[in-house]
Motif scaffolding. Structure first.
Motif, PDB file in Angstrom:
ATOM      1  N   GLU A 170       0.826  -1.199   0.000  1.00  0.00           N
ATOM      2  CA  GLU A 170       0.000   0.000   0.000  1.00  0.00           C
ATOM      3  C   GLU A 170       0.868   1.261   0.000  1.00  0.00           C
ATOM      4  O   GLU A 170       0.594   2.232  -0.709  1.00  0.00           O
ATOM      5  CB  GLU A 170      -0.930  -0.014   1.218  1.00  0.00           C
ATOM      6  N   ALA A 171       1.941   1.227   0.819  1.00  0.00           N
ATOM      7  CA  ALA A 171       2.846   2.378   0.859  1.00  0.00           C
ATOM      8  C   ALA A 171       3.553   2.569  -0.484  1.00  0.00           C
ATOM      9  O   ALA A 171       3.736   3.703  -0.947  1.00  0.00           O
ATOM     10  CB  ALA A 171       3.872   2.195   1.973  1.00  0.00           C
ATOM     11  N   LEU A 173       2.390   1.716  -3.444  1.00  0.00           N
ATOM     12  CA  LEU A 173       1.424   2.277  -4.386  1.00  0.00           C
ATOM     13  C   LEU A 173       1.155   3.753  -4.097  1.00  0.00           C
ATOM     14  O   LEU A 173       1.009   4.568  -5.021  1.00  0.00           O
ATOM     15  CB  LEU A 173       0.127   1.478  -4.321  1.00  0.00           C
ATOM     16  N   ARG A 174       1.104   4.099  -2.795  1.00  0.00           N
ATOM     17  CA  ARG A 174       0.865   5.485  -2.434  1.00  0.00           C
ATOM     18  C   ARG A 174       2.019   6.375  -2.901  1.00  0.00           C
ATOM     19  O   ARG A 174       1.818   7.471  -3.434  1.00  0.00           O
ATOM     20  CB  ARG A 174       0.697   5.583  -0.916  1.00  0.00           C
ATOM     21  N   GLN A 175       3.261   5.892  -2.685  1.00  0.00           N
ATOM     22  CA  GLN A 175       4.423   6.666  -3.112  1.00  0.00           C
ATOM     23  C   GLN A 175       4.442   6.814  -4.640  1.00  0.00           C
ATOM     24  O   GLN A 175       4.755   7.893  -5.157  1.00  0.00           O
ATOM     25  CB  GLN A 175       5.699   5.975  -2.636  1.00  0.00           C
ATOM     26  N   ARG A 177       1.866   6.819  -6.576  1.00  0.00           N
ATOM     27  CA  ARG A 177       0.807   7.740  -6.948  1.00  0.00           C
ATOM     28  C   ARG A 177       1.229   9.190  -6.722  1.00  0.00           C
ATOM     29  O   ARG A 177       0.975  10.077  -7.541  1.00  0.00           O
ATOM     30  CB  ARG A 177      -0.451   7.417  -6.141  1.00  0.00           C
ATOM     31  N   LEU A 178       1.919   9.444  -5.561  1.00  0.00           N
ATOM     32  CA  LEU A 178       2.381  10.799  -5.278  1.00  0.00           C
ATOM     33  C   LEU A 178       3.418  11.260  -6.302  1.00  0.00           C
ATOM     34  O   LEU A 178       3.384  12.406  -6.764  1.00  0.00           O
ATOM     35  CB  LEU A 178       2.963  10.856  -3.860  1.00  0.00           C
TER      36      LEU A 178
END
Length: 322
Positions: A170-171, A173-175, A177-178
């Motif tokens: 999840e982290a 994917l979040r990174q 995305r950012l």
């Protein structure tokens, strides 16, 4: 009225079960059963493939003098779907399988052959260890070594799974995305800056063009005096190549062309024109002046204009030849 469902049967007092005749059937009698092919096979007569699961109306019989742990063995008769040749196979309770007898060959039995080979190797090893104690020790050493290798591989797999378990997807994917949003924002800012630069450049160019047009409009344009054509200017020009005169032009003349030396011919003024002062009307024809009639017809000069043109052309030819 009797019962619809009879639960109790009537036995007369003189009933004797021993008097009932028994039906004697042969032990090798056959029954018609519906079954599916238990394995893939190929007919020996025509080469037709019969796949596992194909349905047949088979004949079933009990094999005589063959029993496994008290379990009877059955034989089945089927016919080839192409040549109608008879194919037989029987049950194998020892291996929980079927055995092909004749009429066809079994296909795709690699797993069964592998199991048979493993059993054969295991049996040979047991027989060899029974008579050779050194072989027993050697086999034990090999088994322990193989077991250690298996444990090491298993531990490596466990460590790999643990490393993957600590990964926070999840982290990640979040990174990602950012970072994607930042990249898009940066591209948008670059596009806006380029657009603003182009607009500013176009505005400056338009201002420069407007200022230049205002300066040009404010500056007075000097008026140049109109140049009057000089009749003798043709004499200063370089001589042009003469055009070949066609035969029809010699007889008819040039059509629609004005002679270039027509401006050089000046009509000679008559004595009447010289005598008439400027601003006074010329006397009408037939008028009487000083007791004499005035004749307005011009006097013919001694040399005509055509003769002058001929003299000029001859002089030009002579100058060109020199």
């Amino acid at each position: 009225m009797s019962e619809r469902k009879v639960l109790n049967k009537y036995y007369p007092p003189d009933f004797d079960p021993s008097k009932i005749p028994k039906l004697k059937l042969p032990k090798d009698r056959q029954y018609v059963v519906r079954l599916m092919a238990p394995f893939n096979m190929r007919c020996k007569t025509c080469g037709e493939y019969i796949y596992k699961g194909k349905k047949f109306n088979a004949r079933k019989e009990t094999v005589q003098n063959e029993v496994y742990l008290g379990l009877p063995i059955f034989r089945f008769y089927i016919k080839c779907t192409r040549c109608l040749a008879e194919i037989t196979f029987k049950t194998d309770p020892e291996n929980t399988d079927y055995t092909m007898e004749h009429g066809a060959t079994r296909n795709f039995q690699a797993e069964k052959l592998l199991e048979e080979e493993e059993k054969r190797v295991q049996k040979e090893r047991e027989d060899e260890e029974l008579n050779n104690p050194m072989k027993v020790l050697e086999n034990r050493t090999k088994d322990s070594k193989l077991e250690m290798e298996v444990l090491e591989n298993l531990q490596e797999l466990k460590d790999l799974n643990q490393r993957q378990a600590h990964v926070d997807f999840e982290a990640m994917l979040r990174q990602h995305r950012l970072s994607e949003e930042e990249r898009q924002k940066q591209e948008q800012e670059e596009d806006e800056s380029e657009t603003a630069a182009l607009v500013e450049e176009a505005r400056k160019r338009r201002l420069l063009e407007d200022s230049d047009s205002e300066e040009d409009a404010a500056a007075p344009v000097p008026l140049q005096p109109a140049l009057r054509p000089n009749p003798t200017a043709i004499l200063d020009e370089a001589p042009k190549a003469k055009r070949k005169v066609e035969s029809w032009e010699r007889s008819v003349g040039t059509l629609g062309s004005r002679p270039q030396l027509s401006g050089l011919v000046v009509v000679k003024k008559t004595d009447l024109d010289r005598a008439t002062p400027q601003g006074q009307p010329a006397p009408a024809p037939g008028a009487v002046k000083n007791g004499k009639a005035v004749d307005l017809a011009p006097k013919t000069p001694g040399i005509s204009s055509l003769s002058q043109l001929g003299v000029y052309s001859d002089s030009e030819d002579s100058s060109g030849s020199n």
